[in-house]
Design a protein around this motif. Structure first.
Motif, PDB file in Angstrom:
ATOM      1  N   MET A  32      15.759 -27.372  -4.234  1.00 48.00           N
ATOM      2  CA  MET A  32      15.128 -26.208  -3.625  1.00 48.00           C
ATOM      3  C   MET A  32      16.144 -25.098  -3.375  1.00 48.00           C
ATOM      4  O   MET A  32      15.866 -23.924  -3.602  1.00 48.00           O
ATOM      5  CB  MET A  32      14.450 -26.605  -2.312  1.00 48.00           C
ATOM      6  CG  MET A  32      13.270 -27.539  -2.498  1.00 48.00           C
ATOM      7  SD  MET A  32      12.427 -27.964  -0.975  1.00 48.00           S
ATOM      8  CE  MET A  32      11.675 -26.414  -0.527  1.00 48.00           C
ATOM      9  N   GLY A  90       9.855 -25.481  -5.451  1.00 49.58           N
ATOM     10  CA  GLY A  90       8.907 -25.382  -4.351  1.00 49.58           C
ATOM     11  C   GLY A  90       8.864 -26.613  -3.472  1.00 49.58           C
ATOM     12  O   GLY A  90       8.348 -26.570  -2.361  1.00 49.58           O
ATOM     13  N   ASN A 114      15.622 -23.006  -6.512  1.00 47.87           N
ATOM     14  CA  ASN A 114      14.440 -22.374  -5.912  1.00 47.87           C
ATOM     15  C   ASN A 114      13.159 -23.150  -6.232  1.00 47.87           C
ATOM     16  O   ASN A 114      12.093 -22.562  -6.428  1.00 47.87           O
ATOM     17  CB  ASN A 114      14.303 -20.920  -6.360  1.00 47.87           C
ATOM     18  CG  ASN A 114      13.404 -20.116  -5.442  1.00 47.87           C
ATOM     19  OD1 ASN A 114      13.293 -20.411  -4.264  1.00 47.87           O
ATOM     20  ND2 ASN A 114      12.760 -19.088  -5.986  1.00 47.87           N
TER      21      ASN A 114
END
Length: 242
Positions: free
Chosen positions: A123, A129, A127
């Motif tokens: 994450m 979810g 990035n």
């Protein structure tokens, strides 16, 4: 195509325009950035300048490197880099490139090593979810999920984005505008953020995707080696008188 410079990142601040608008800038310091050697097409197959900055301890420099610095009549440097140049943009060996090598308003490409952040999850690193907050998901809310199929393809593909080491990568930020320069203090103020930590080495060169202004000095703004010696002697005399 002109030579670039090696600068040291000081940090970020802001400056105000005449209209009262504030512009975030990164302060870069150019200190004793000297030309150490030339790369010629006859001998090396390409044209470039080797530039050095910083003062290295002699005990940390190999005998061969010390010989190269002595031939150039330059003190051993901590950081070296090569910049490709055109044949009409050669700067003499031993010359010191100053901060007004760049002019206010021109665009530059800046290269640095990003801040190291250690081991990071999917994450933070990519990035992702993450998984759902409810519906049976427990403990592994921030995991990356499946990394590959079972029977088909039956393996994990190469270059799959997964948790791992984050940062310490060579990153180039293009088309940053030079807000102003201070040749006396050796400072270059560049609009926006620059990759790297405070105190890190930054490579600054003319932007490849923008046209150079007409008032840019050619082949560059520098102080010849014989001009730098009297200045050093004057500083030493002032210290002795003090």
């Amino acid at each position: 195509m002109r030579s670039g410079v090696i600068a040291q990142k000081v940090g970020m601040t802001r400056v105000f325009t005449d209209a009262g608008e504030h512009v975030p800038v990164t302060v870069l310091k150019v200190d004793q950035c000297q030309v150490v050697a030339h790369r010629t097409k006859d001998k090396n197959g390409y044209v470039a300048l080797q530039v050095g900055v910083g003062k290295a301890k002699v005990k940390n420099v190999s005998k061969a490197e010390r010989g190269r610095f002595s031939v150039a009549k330059v003190e051993p440097k901590r950081k070296l880099a090569e910049f490709r140049v055109s044949e009409d943009a050669i700067i003499p060996v031993g010359a010191e490139i100053t901060a007004d090598h760049f002019v206010a308003g021109q665009f530059v490409d800046v290269t640095g090593t990003t801040t190291g952040k250690g081991f990071a999850g999917g994450m933070k690193r990519w990035n992702f979810g993450g998984l759902r907050a409810t519906h049976g998901v427990s403990i592994s809310h921030r995991s990356i999920g499946s990394t590959g199929g079972r029977q088909d393809p039956g393996r994990t593909f190469k270059n799959k984005k997964m948790p791992g080491h984050l940062g310490v990568e060579r990153v180039t930020t293009q088309n940053l505008r030079v807000v102003s320069t201070d040749p006396e203090r050796g400072l270059i103020l560049v609009e926006g953020a620059v990759p790297g930590v405070a105190g890190g080495w930054i490579f600054v060169r003319d932007a490849v995707k923008r046209k150079l202004p007409n008032d840019v000095p050619m082949p560059g703004k520098f102080r010849a080696a014989n001009d730098a010696a009297p200045a050093a002697q004057a500083d030493q005399a002032q210290e002795e008188n003090a």
